[in-house]
Design a protein around this motif. Structure first.
Motif, PDB file in Angstrom:
ATOM      1  N   GLY A  39      -1.755 -10.140 -31.353  1.00 47.79           N
ATOM      2  CA  GLY A  39      -2.664  -9.001 -31.397  1.00 47.79           C
ATOM      3  C   GLY A  39      -3.358  -8.717 -30.080  1.00 47.79           C
ATOM      4  N   GLY A  40      -2.896  -9.366 -29.002  1.00 47.35           N
ATOM      5  CA  GLY A  40      -3.479  -9.084 -27.694  1.00 47.35           C
ATOM      6  C   GLY A  40      -4.583 -10.032 -27.286  1.00 47.35           C
ATOM      7  N   SER A  41      -4.879 -11.024 -28.134  1.00 49.62           N
ATOM      8  CA  SER A  41      -5.910 -11.989 -27.766  1.00 49.62           C
ATOM      9  C   SER A  41      -5.446 -12.809 -26.582  1.00 49.62           C
ATOM     10  N   SER A  42      -6.372 -13.242 -25.775  1.00 48.32           N
ATOM     11  CA  SER A  42      -6.157 -14.090 -24.597  1.00 48.32           C
ATOM     12  C   SER A  42      -5.430 -13.393 -23.458  1.00 48.32           C
ATOM     13  N   GLN A  43      -5.397 -12.043 -23.462  1.00 48.52           N
ATOM     14  CA  GLN A  43      -4.755 -11.326 -22.354  1.00 48.52           C
ATOM     15  C   GLN A  43      -5.381 -11.686 -21.013  1.00 48.52           C
ATOM     16  N   GLY A  44      -6.720 -11.732 -21.003  1.00 50.73           N
ATOM     17  CA  GLY A  44      -7.417 -12.060 -19.764  1.00 50.73           C
ATOM     18  C   GLY A  44      -7.065 -13.454 -19.278  1.00 50.73           C
ATOM     19  N   THR A  45      -6.983 -14.408 -20.221  1.00 52.49           N
ATOM     20  CA  THR A  45      -6.626 -15.774 -19.854  1.00 52.49           C
ATOM     21  C   THR A  45      -5.207 -15.835 -19.304  1.00 52.49           C
ATOM     22  N   THR A  46      -4.319 -15.030 -19.877  1.00 50.15           N
ATOM     23  CA  THR A  46      -2.940 -14.978 -19.382  1.00 50.15           C
ATOM     24  C   THR A  46      -2.912 -14.620 -17.903  1.00 50.15           C
ATOM     25  N   GLU A  96      -5.349 -14.953 -15.748  1.00 49.95           N
ATOM     26  CA  GLU A  96      -5.961 -16.043 -14.980  1.00 49.95           C
ATOM     27  C   GLU A  96      -4.965 -17.179 -14.762  1.00 49.95           C
ATOM     28  N   VAL A  97      -4.206 -17.516 -15.824  1.00 51.09           N
ATOM     29  CA  VAL A  97      -3.198 -18.572 -15.714  1.00 51.09           C
ATOM     30  C   VAL A  97      -2.140 -18.192 -14.693  1.00 51.09           C
ATOM     31  N   THR A 115       2.375 -22.382  -6.921  1.00 54.07           N
ATOM     32  CA  THR A 115       3.824 -22.426  -6.708  1.00 54.07           C
ATOM     33  C   THR A 115       4.336 -21.496  -5.609  1.00 54.07           C
ATOM     34  N   LYS A 116       3.570 -20.436  -5.317  1.00 57.08           N
ATOM     35  CA  LYS A 116       4.019 -19.376  -4.385  1.00 57.08           C
ATOM     36  C   LYS A 116       5.267 -18.668  -4.919  1.00 57.08           C
ATOM     37  N   LEU A 117       5.479 -18.738  -6.236  1.00 52.18           N
ATOM     38  CA  LEU A 117       6.626 -18.097  -6.869  1.00 52.18           C
ATOM     39  C   LEU A 117       6.208 -16.824  -7.589  1.00 52.18           C
ATOM     40  N   PRO A 118       7.171 -15.945  -7.885  1.00 49.84           N
ATOM     41  CA  PRO A 118       6.869 -14.797  -8.733  1.00 49.84           C
ATOM     42  C   PRO A 118       6.423 -15.254 -10.121  1.00 49.84           C
ATOM     43  N   VAL A 119       5.597 -14.446 -10.764  1.00 51.08           N
ATOM     44  CA  VAL A 119       5.134 -14.745 -12.115  1.00 51.08           C
ATOM     45  C   VAL A 119       5.300 -13.505 -12.988  1.00 51.08           C
ATOM     46  N   ALA A 120       5.457 -13.748 -14.292  1.00 49.82           N
ATOM     47  CA  ALA A 120       5.693 -12.663 -15.251  1.00 49.82           C
ATOM     48  C   ALA A 120       4.717 -12.772 -16.411  1.00 49.82           C
ATOM     49  N   SER A 121       4.143 -11.653 -16.792  1.00 44.19           N
ATOM     50  CA  SER A 121       3.264 -11.595 -17.954  1.00 44.19           C
ATOM     51  C   SER A 121       3.988 -10.972 -19.132  1.00 44.19           C
ATOM     52  N   ALA A 166      -2.695  -6.353 -13.836  1.00 42.84           N
ATOM     53  CA  ALA A 166      -1.642  -7.337 -13.571  1.00 42.84           C
ATOM     54  C   ALA A 166      -1.080  -7.163 -12.163  1.00 42.84           C
ATOM     55  N   GLY A 167      -0.835  -5.927 -11.781  1.00 43.32           N
ATOM     56  CA  GLY A 167      -0.346  -5.669 -10.430  1.00 43.32           C
ATOM     57  C   GLY A 167      -1.364  -6.055  -9.376  1.00 43.32           C
ATOM     58  N   ARG A 168      -2.637  -5.811  -9.674  1.00 44.03           N
ATOM     59  CA  ARG A 168      -3.691  -6.116  -8.704  1.00 44.03           C
ATOM     60  C   ARG A 168      -3.780  -7.600  -8.407  1.00 44.03           C
ATOM     61  N   ILE A 169      -3.586  -8.441  -9.427  1.00 44.28           N
ATOM     62  CA  ILE A 169      -3.745  -9.886  -9.202  1.00 44.28           C
ATOM     63  C   ILE A 169      -2.434 -10.552  -8.779  1.00 44.28           C
ATOM     64  N   GLY A 170      -1.357  -9.758  -8.671  1.00 43.76           N
ATOM     65  CA  GLY A 170      -0.124 -10.307  -8.115  1.00 43.76           C
ATOM     66  C   GLY A 170       0.990 -10.603  -9.085  1.00 43.76           C
ATOM     67  N   VAL A 171       0.902 -10.119 -10.328  1.00 45.83           N
ATOM     68  CA  VAL A 171       2.009 -10.288 -11.269  1.00 45.83           C
ATOM     69  C   VAL A 171       3.209  -9.491 -10.768  1.00 45.83           C
TER      70      VAL A 171
END
Length: 294
Positions: free
Chosen positions: A56-63, A65-66, A74-80, A99-104
């Protein structure tokens, strides 16, 4: 946003590209442990990490942050992961912007499961109904983001039949997906049938198998039942005959190791491991393996 590699280019090598899926911990101690496990998983040369979020969209913000922490480590690409559940188009756009702003770098675009306590997906007013619509939104408005979508070797639990499910998958790919990551499965023949069927309907993007090592049989049965994945009789018998939890772990990891070897020998472009924020099983099954596709 600087993307280290496009999602499509990850799978252009002759090597089998490894990636790992995480989920957002509920405590600061959980985040600390996750980071330690991520560091341990780096020895296997993953190409990127993904992170889910709660129903239901819970923990989106934590996602986010993680993923920010994982990228720093890791200096690797990440995916949400991103689903249509409980969100308007404006809210989805706001999440994608952040997501784009923080580097996803990439998005795993999903319709999403019905929230806990419900059995049917309901469209949020002002939201989206299907995953292909989410792919279209991302591709049209956030073109720098790579897009993965989900495929179901044993058919999505809500699909009328396999062919209908395959038609829906092609719709997602045609909307602009870069790759397909499959739901977990325990019999490689199910994956090969699915891969062949994808080819027949003109799905040409990389089909990446998803593997979840069985380390606890009770948990495995619960997860498998949720996603309509069959556990082979041979694996079930071996797990139930195991002497203790450690023996179950050994049996499950060896099964996943043999799955991996067989998949690599059959030319998969990559494997996505559902590691449940742990590293022991993945480390055991990947140790010493050559991940060069034949």
């Amino acid at each position: 946003m600087i993307c280290l590699m496009t999602l499509a280019s990850v799978y252009q090598s002759t090597d089998c590209a490894i990636s790992f899926e995480l989920f957002p911990p509920k405590t600061s101690e959980g985040v600390e442990l996750l980071c330690k496990n991520v560091e341990r998983l780096m020895q296997f040369g993953p190409k990127y990490f993904t992170c889910t979020y709660g129903a239901g969209g819970s923990s989106q913000g934590t996602t986010l942050e993680v993923l920010q922490k994982v990228k720093q480590i890791t200096k690797l690409p990440v995916a949400s992961h991103l689903t249509c559940v409980g969100s308007t188009v404006k809210e989805l756009e706001a999440y994608l912007t952040e997501a784009g702003r923080i580097g996803v770098d990439y998005i795993v675009a999903l319709r999403g499961d019905p929230p806990k306590g419900t059995t049917q997906f309901e469209v949020t007013e002002g939201g989206l109904k299907y995953a292909n619509e989410l792919v279209e939104l991302i591709r049209g408005r956030f073109g720098d983001l790579g897009i993965a979508v989900a495929g179901y070797p044993e058919t999505h639990q809500e699909a009328v039949d396999f062919q209908t499910d395959l038609t829906n998958l092609k719709r997602k790919v045609d909307a602009g997906a870069d790759i397909v990551i499959t739901q977990l499965f325990y019999d490689n023949d199910d994956f090969y049938r699915f891969r062949d069927a994808c080819e027949k309907v003109g799905i040409e993007v990389p089909i990446v198998p998803g593997i979840l090592p069985v380390t606890n049989f009770k948990q495995a049965k619960r997860i498998a039942s949720m996603c309509k994945a069959a556990i082979p009789q041979s694996l079930e018998s071996a797990m139930t005959e195991a002497d203790d939890d450690q023996d179950q772990f050994r049996v499950g990891v060896e099964h996943a190791r043999q799955q991996t070897i067989d998949l690599v020998n059959n030319g998969v472009p990559g494997i996505h491991y559902y590691v449940l924020n742990k590293s022991e099983a993945a480390a055991e099954l990947l140790d010493g393996l050559s991940l060069t596709s034949c």
